[in-house]
Design an enzyme around this catalytic site. Structure first.
Site, PDB file in Angstrom:
ATOM      1  N   HIS A 177       5.280   2.946 -10.554  1.00  0.00           N
ATOM      2  CA  HIS A 177       4.181   3.920 -10.460  1.00  0.00           C
ATOM      3  C   HIS A 177       4.056   4.729 -11.752  1.00  0.00           C
ATOM      4  O   HIS A 177       4.768   5.715 -11.924  1.00  0.00           O
ATOM      5  CB  HIS A 177       4.420   4.867  -9.282  1.00  0.00           C
ATOM      6  CG  HIS A 177       4.238   4.212  -7.964  1.00  0.00           C
ATOM      7  ND1 HIS A 177       3.033   4.190  -7.308  1.00  0.00           N
ATOM      8  CD2 HIS A 177       5.095   3.502  -7.192  1.00  0.00           C
ATOM      9  CE1 HIS A 177       3.152   3.522  -6.175  1.00  0.00           C
ATOM     10  NE2 HIS A 177       4.404   3.098  -6.084  1.00  0.00           N
ATOM     11  N   GLU A 179       1.798   6.729 -12.552  1.00  0.00           N
ATOM     12  CA  GLU A 179       1.100   7.998 -12.326  1.00  0.00           C
ATOM     13  C   GLU A 179       2.029   9.153 -11.980  1.00  0.00           C
ATOM     14  O   GLU A 179       1.628  10.309 -12.051  1.00  0.00           O
ATOM     15  CB  GLU A 179       0.032   7.826 -11.231  1.00  0.00           C
ATOM     16  CG  GLU A 179       0.549   7.577  -9.809  1.00  0.00           C
ATOM     17  CD  GLU A 179       0.893   6.113  -9.506  1.00  0.00           C
ATOM     18  OE1 GLU A 179       1.157   5.360 -10.449  1.00  0.00           O
ATOM     19  OE2 GLU A 179       0.921   5.748  -8.317  1.00  0.00           O
TER      20      GLU A 179
HETATM   21  N1  LIG Z   1       4.202   1.995  -3.094  1.00  0.00           N
HETATM   22  C1  LIG Z   1       3.621   0.891  -2.678  1.00  0.00           C
HETATM   23  O1  LIG Z   1       2.500   0.586  -3.064  1.00  0.00           O
HETATM   24  C2  LIG Z   1       4.361   0.085  -1.667  1.00  0.00           C
HETATM   25  C3  LIG Z   1       3.724  -1.254  -1.418  1.00  0.00           C
HETATM   26  C4  LIG Z   1       4.336  -1.971  -0.221  1.00  0.00           C
HETATM   27  N2  LIG Z   1       4.029  -1.241   0.987  1.00  0.00           N
HETATM   28  C5  LIG Z   1       5.846  -2.091  -0.417  1.00  0.00           C
HETATM   29  O2  LIG Z   1       6.603  -1.486   0.305  1.00  0.00           O
HETATM   30  O3  LIG Z   1       6.272  -2.790  -1.313  1.00  0.00           O
END
Ligand SMILES: NC(=O)CC[C@H](N)C(=O)O
Ligand SMILES: Nc1ncnc2c1ncn2[C@@H]1O[C@H](COP(=O)(O)OP(=O)(O)OP(=O)(O)O)[C@@H](O)[C@H]1O
Ligand SMILES: O=c1[nH]c(=O)c2[nH+]cn([C@@H]3O[C@H](COP(=O)(O)O)[C@@H](O)[C@H]3O)c2[nH]1
Ligand SMILES: [Mg+2]
Length: 526
Positions: A177, A179
């Protein structure tokens, strides 16, 4: 080129963020805007053919679902026909992989927290200045192989497909991530995507926005139509009102409702700084009796909120009828100070969340009033609104005022709301805020206020027994008011405020300081 009356994305290069329900989705938008690129978030179910503008690039956000689940949300395939760069983040990357070979499944171990990014393809423009940095992971699913047409461009210890790129198209996927601030160079990565890959112009500044918005309002309203709006003296409605004033002058009519539960001297102050100071055409309506009569005997917080919300609408509608437009025509438009977080909340792909408390202002007028809505701040976050306010010449102190809820002191007087109780809470609040300002703490605190508790406590003053009420002080630090922590005042400061309140406010024998965070508490007491 004169901007058209179309929305902001038609004027500024825009990155489209498609939201799959991650708690971080709106942060993607925030980060892009921080380096002057306009970004807008829409639900992942957005049909591309319904977009009235073309994005410079698209980001698919993370989300709580698993792409392989039967009820998992999927992007409109037409997004790939836009022929603009696309980047999937976490769920977004898994979605890209799912659509290109379905090699996604449950990982052997879940991964929450830091990982080190190991870049394989240094020529990839996404990774300029981000190699070997710490990135933040939050996933349980993972790619079990490369999707068709893709190559691996970065790995991490637990994620062999930490980042992938299409062999020939500008399509990228990243498992982490960028962000969140824990991803140390995440912001640089997002900028690399938007600027180097999507070629978006970095011209989203409040200076440019003012011109665009004033033009847009003028074209929307036309040369003669008139606009009304509810203003509270709070930051949002003041900035919106000032923008209207700049755009159409006296054809804007602001209405402030004195509901009897405003802060000390608030109606007079607002009249002065909005009316005289900013030259806004303002009517202050004294409806204190009406509100307080309806609140008589009511102690339930939700009932109070509902009564105030409904009475607001009633008073506002009645007063709007009394405004005589200069043109002799009917009023055509209603100004509302809706902010981007309100918009995000209403479009977010999350399903209904539980109502903790009903937030009541002057909403819900539209259907009855047949007015067209103008919401000049609907693209902006609160800090952007403040910046805009400063640029419009609104005094600094006003721009940085703490937010004040529509139901006002009625939700800070616990139990029944009477004129006497409001007067006590008001005075205590005034002293508290005055001391906070004197101590130079006002801008370090996100919101502070005093509450009057409906309990009595024994005290002793001048050798006399007293049996009076209790004031609770609250001060919080927060960025978004969704979560908050209490402010750590010095003991001497609290000592001084407590002593002043007990000495100067009749009816108060004791002062306490609220040391609960949100959650489990909320900011307001009701
Ligand atoms: N943070 C997410 O986008 C998680 C994506 C998906 N639900 C996973 O557990 O891998
Ligand atoms: N006393 C009031 N008179 C007229 N309108 C009001 C009053 N209180 C609230 N409103 C309306 O409700 C809207 C929402 O209130 P809200 O508190 O969220 O925003 P604000 O008061 O403009 O800014 P702030 O968040 O700084 O308090 C206001 O923008 C205003 O239109
Ligand atoms: O305009 C408003 N109308 C309301 O009815 C209302 N209720 C709470 N608040 C403000 O929202 C923020 C979060 O408050 P809570 O944690 O108490 O829900 C805090 O900033 C609160 O002051 C309101 N603002
Ligand atoms: Mg307010």
């Amino acid at each position: 080129m004169a901007p058209t009356v179309e929305e902001v994305p038609s004027v500024f290069d825009t990155i489209l963020v498609l939201d799959f329900g991650s708690q971080y989705s709106h942060l993607i938008t925030r980060r892009l805007r921080e380096f002057n690129i306009y970004a807008e978030m829409l639900p992942c179910t957005q049909k591309i053919k319904d977009l009235t503008w073309k994005p410079k690039g698209v980001i698919l956000s993370g989300g709580p679902y698993s792409v392989y689940a039967a009820d998992a949300p999927h992007v409109d395939p037409a997004v790939f026909d836009l022929n603009v760069p696309i980047m999937g983040i976490c769920y977004g990357m898994q979605e890209l992989a799912w659509l290109n070979g379905k090699k996604v499944g449950r990982g052997e171990k879940r991964e929450y927290g830091p990982a080190t990014l190991n870049v394989l393809d240094q020529s990839c423009p996404l990774f300029e200045n981000v190699d070997h940095s710490i990135v933040w992971m939050s996933h349980g699913d993972k790619l079990h192989g490369l999707p068709a047409g893709f190559k691996t461009i970065a790995t991490s210890d637990n994620s062999p497909f930490c980042a992938i790129a299409h062999e020939s198209k500008e399509i990228y996927g990243i498992q982490f991530h960028p962000e969140v601030t824990h991803s140390k160079k995440g912001k640089i990565l997002l900028r690399n995507f938007a600027v180097s890959i999507c070629k978006a112009a970095q011209n989203w500044t409040m200076e440019n926005f003012i011109d665009t918005e004033i033009n847009r309002i003028r074209q929307l309203v036309g040369p003669t139509a008139e606009v009304i709006g509810a203003v509270s003296g709070g930051v949002d409605s003041t900035v919106a009102a000032k923008l209207m004033k700049e755009a159409i002058g006296d054809r804007f009519h602001a209405i402030m409702v004195d509901n009897g539960v405003l802060r000390l001297n608030e109606a007079e102050n607002v009249k002065q700084f909005l009316g005289e100071g900013l030259g806004i055409n303002l009517s202050v309506i004294d409806a204190a009796d009406e509100f307080l009569t309806k609140l008589k005997g009511v102690t339930d917080p939700e009932k109070k909120r509902k009564i105030i919300g409904n009475t607001f609408i009633h008073v506002f509608e009645r007063e709007a009828e009394n405004i005589k437009p200069k043109s002799g025509e009917e009023i055509e438009f209603l100004l509302q100070g809706t902010l981007y977080p309100d918009v995000i909340e209403s479009i977010s792909f999350k399903g209904p969340s539980q109502t903790i408390k009903t937030h009541h202002n002057v909403g819900g007028l539209l259907e009855n009033m047949k007015l067209k809505l103008i919401e000049p701040l609907r693209e902006l976050f609160k800090d952007e609104v403040r910046h805009l306010g400063e640029l419009l010449g609104i005094p600094h102190d006003l721009v940085w005022r703490h937010p004040f809820p529509g139901p006002g002191i009625a939700i800070r007087v616990l139990g029944e709301v009477t004129r006497e109780q409001v007067a006590i809470a008001r005075k205590a609040d005034h002293i508290y805020i005055e001391e906070i300002r004197k101590a130079g703490l006002y801008n370090k605190i996100s919101q502070a206020f005093a509450c009057l508790l409906p309990v009595k406590s024994v005290g002793v003053m001048g050798d006399q027994r007293t049996y009076e009420q209790v004031i609770a002080l609250r001060a919080i630090e927060t960025t978004d008011f969704m979560t908050a922590d209490w402010f750590p005042f010095e003991h001497d400061f609290l000592k001084k405020v407590a002593s002043r309140i007990v000495n100067e406010v009749d009816g108060v024998a004791r002062v306490t300081y609220d040391i609960t965070s949100k959650p489990p508490a909320t900011v307001e007491w009701e």
